[in-house]
Scaffold this active site. Structure first.
Site, PDB file in Angstrom:
ATOM      1  N   GLU A   1      31.264  49.827  39.598  1.00  0.00           N
ATOM      2  CA  GLU A   1      30.230  48.800  39.490  1.00  0.00           C
ATOM      3  C   GLU A   1      29.841  48.601  38.022  1.00  0.00           C
ATOM      4  O   GLU A   1      29.445  47.508  37.619  1.00  0.00           O
ATOM      5  CB  GLU A   1      29.038  49.241  40.341  1.00  0.00           C
ATOM      6  CG  GLU A   1      28.189  48.154  40.921  1.00  0.00           C
ATOM      7  CD  GLU A   1      28.907  47.089  41.718  1.00  0.00           C
ATOM      8  OE1 GLU A   1      29.949  47.336  42.349  1.00  0.00           O
ATOM      9  OE2 GLU A   1      28.410  45.956  41.693  1.00  0.00           O
TER      10      GLU A   1
ATOM     11  N   HIS B   1      32.459  38.980  38.460  1.00  0.00           N
ATOM     12  CA  HIS B   1      32.103  40.312  38.959  1.00  0.00           C
ATOM     13  C   HIS B   1      33.347  41.005  39.539  1.00  0.00           C
ATOM     14  O   HIS B   1      33.692  42.123  39.136  1.00  0.00           O
ATOM     15  CB  HIS B   1      31.008  40.176  40.027  1.00  0.00           C
ATOM     16  CG  HIS B   1      30.563  41.471  40.609  1.00  0.00           C
ATOM     17  ND1 HIS B   1      29.449  42.130  40.167  1.00  0.00           N
ATOM     18  CD2 HIS B   1      31.090  42.258  41.583  1.00  0.00           C
ATOM     19  CE1 HIS B   1      29.294  43.266  40.846  1.00  0.00           C
ATOM     20  NE2 HIS B   1      30.279  43.349  41.719  1.00  0.00           N
ATOM     21  N   GLU B   2      34.027  40.311  40.439  1.00  0.00           N
ATOM     22  CA  GLU B   2      35.204  40.928  41.065  1.00  0.00           C
ATOM     23  C   GLU B   2      36.327  41.112  40.044  1.00  0.00           C
ATOM     24  O   GLU B   2      37.128  42.036  40.153  1.00  0.00           O
ATOM     25  CB  GLU B   2      35.678  40.092  42.262  1.00  0.00           C
ATOM     26  CG  GLU B   2      34.622  39.848  43.352  1.00  0.00           C
ATOM     27  CD  GLU B   2      33.926  41.102  43.872  1.00  0.00           C
ATOM     28  OE1 GLU B   2      34.523  42.205  43.769  1.00  0.00           O
ATOM     29  OE2 GLU B   2      32.782  40.988  44.360  1.00  0.00           O
TER      30      GLU B   2
ATOM     31  N   HIS C   1      35.924  44.463  38.512  1.00  0.00           N
ATOM     32  CA  HIS C   1      36.511  45.501  39.373  1.00  0.00           C
ATOM     33  C   HIS C   1      38.037  45.500  39.232  1.00  0.00           C
ATOM     34  O   HIS C   1      38.671  46.550  39.170  1.00  0.00           O
ATOM     35  CB  HIS C   1      36.157  45.225  40.840  1.00  0.00           C
ATOM     36  CG  HIS C   1      34.743  45.560  41.217  1.00  0.00           C
ATOM     37  ND1 HIS C   1      34.211  46.816  41.076  1.00  0.00           N
ATOM     38  CD2 HIS C   1      33.748  44.797  41.756  1.00  0.00           C
ATOM     39  CE1 HIS C   1      32.950  46.821  41.523  1.00  0.00           C
ATOM     40  NE2 HIS C   1      32.641  45.604  41.924  1.00  0.00           N
TER      41      HIS C   1
END
Ligand code: ZN
Length: 511
Positions: free
Chosen positions: A303, A264-265, A268
């Site tokens: 996101e 997830h990170e 980003h």
């Protein structure tokens, strides 16, 4: 020196101060011993004040006037024009917010967060309610100061998701509910336990980290410009595209926590590392309002990328077909009689739950809608703070078929409201919806994309995302990015289709 050069130099200094603030924040959340908290607070307050003084100055006004005259008539879509226009827009907005409101918010935040943490620990909503009421009053004042035409929520969501309004979100939510609620019902009715619980054994943390970083690098995360650390509340943070850091947390048994947290990170971080180098230290990589996405254009756009890499890629069948063997190299005993199919099903379990941060892909957006609907009601006066526990529980029952046993697992679970963060929740759902639109457009544009993904070759996808999204920094709004990349504005079709297809197959919901 041209007026633009002088303007740019002034903004570059602001960028340096803001990035220094971010480094101090990263350090405080990953490395700092507890004793450093108080003096770190002074350092952050001083630098924040310097940034404010630097930006809300007569010098900024003079430079803006001069540069606007100089660039008049240039291409509206050029980075130069966009940088000047955005600086002007935020300059005017920030000047509208009274200083006493800024300091009232700053003073209330740590107190209110402290009271919330106690209230959550003691399951005592009543003690938090007066502070939530104060936060609500300040948020209303903020909305009046910033200005809006339809709904006070519009002024607050603008800070995170400038293309969104309460009216647009209500329409989006109705469409999502119409797809998600029946799908969830069918899944719950067809739920069967897995033949084996993969999370009953231990996965050593150093190996978890090595595997997650291996995948992050395959996705394209450049460790020469990044690093992975531990944080109790994981996040990504960048100090220009040249230094983009991520964090995760580990559970010895539950491998998905660190793995999907890292992926997830990483999503980003890929956004931040992919910004055009020419935008470094410009207005197009600055978050003037001090909210979260720095190089990215909005909370939702950011996101959309974390969720695309975490869910649509990391939780796909193709991903596990190609990488399960690699995971077994790290954990040969733990996974001895498992296979890619079992792993795929184990990381995609759908189960209505009380806690947002533990929610799966199907139920996640229902948690968001509940919160956003409550925020809108609080701001327009149709809901009262004291009634929140009841309203929360009724909506949980309606959307997820569950009633929290107490307020700690209900209305008190998230930190956001205690810090006055009204307007930040929609970004999660907007991001989910956008992620499917982007992936659909990438499939349309890139020949052989699925073959590449099935081989574990992520370069073609990263290339398309960089060209269409990452490199532009904050030059275009989320809505403009969607229009330019997909030809459409935000729409739920591709996202619902993605979920329907995936979970119909996973739960054998076919007729
Ligand atoms: Zn995120």
């Amino acid at each position: 020196m041209t007026a633009y050069d002088q303007f740019q130099l002034h903004i570059a200094e602001l960028s340096d101060i803001l990035n220094a603030i971010s480094i101090l924040k990263w350090d405080a959340r990953t490395q700092m011993p507890p004793g450093g908290a108080q003096t770190r607070g002074y350092q952050l307050a001083t630098l924040s004040r310097l940034a404010q003084v630097h930006f809300i100055s007569d010098k900024t006004a003079r430079l803006l006037d001069a540069v606007e005259a100089e660039i008049a008539g240039e291409d509206e879509d050029s980075y130069r024009v966009r940088a000047v226009r955005q600086t002007r827009q935020y300059y005017e907005i920030i000047r509208r917010i009274p200083l006493d409101l800024v300091s009232a918010k700053a003073e209330l935040e740590p107190v209110s967060e402290g009271v919330w943490a106690e209230a959550k620990a003691n399951n005592d909503f009543a003690s938090f309610a007066p502070f939530l009421q104060q936060q609500l009053e300040l948020a209303k004042r903020q909305a009046e100061a910033v200005g809006y035409t339809e709904h006070p929520f519009d002024a607050l969501v603008f800070e995170y998701e400038p293309s969104m309004t309460a009216a647009k979100l209500n329409r989006l939510f109705e469409q999502l509910k119409a797809g998600l609620l029946p799908l969830l019902k069918r899944i719950v009715a067809n739920d069967r336990p897995l033949e084996r619980d993969l999370w009953a054994q231990e996965y050593p943390i150093d190996k978890q980290k090595a595997f997650a970083l291996d995948i992050a690098q395959r996705f394209g995360y450049d460790l020469n410009r990044g690093r992975l650390d531990i944080a109790p509340h994981p996040f990504e943070i960048s100090f220009t595209r040249q230094d983009v850091r991520i964090t995760t947390r580990y559970n010895r048994n539950y491998l998905p926590m660190a793995l999907f947290g890292t992926l997830h990170e990483t999503g980003h971080a890929l956004y931040e590392q992919g910004v055009d180098p020419a935008l470094t230290r410009t207005a197009l990589t600055i978050d003037f309002l001090g909210k979260y996405p720095v190089g990215g254009t909005s909370y939702g756009a950011h996101e959309s990328q974390s969720r695309l890499w975490e869910n649509q890629i990391g939780r796909s069948r193709e991903f596990w077909n190609v990488h399960f063997g690699r995971l077994c190299d790290y954990f040969p005993e733990q996974l001895a009689d498992a296979d890619a199919d079992l792993m795929y099903r184990a990381v995609n379990r759908v189960r209505p739950s009380l806690i947002r941060v533990e929610a799966d892909e199907v139920t996640y957006n229902l948690h968001i809608m509940l919160r956003v609907e409550i925020e809108m009601g609080l701001l327009d006066g149709s809901l009262k703070v004291n009634d929140l526990p009841e309203i929360w529980n009724a909506k949980m029952q309606e959307y997820l078929g569950m009633t929290p046993p107490n307020d700690s697992k209900g209305v008190l679970q998230d930190v956001h409201w205690s810090g006055g963060g009204f307007g930040s929740f929609p970004g999660y759902t907007v991001g989910n919806v956008m992620s499917a639109q982007f992936l659909q457009a990438a499939r349309r544009d890139v020949t052989g994309l699925d073959d590449a993904l099935a081989r574990g070759d992520y370069a073609p996808l990263l290339g398309w995302l960089t060209d269409n999204i990452y490199r532009h920094g904050r030059a275009y709004s989320a809505s403009e990015l969607l229009q330019r990349a997909t030809g459409r504005d935000l729409e739920v079709g591709p996202y619902l289709h993605y979920l329907e297809t995936k979970f119909t197959d996973l739960y054998r919901l076919g007729n």
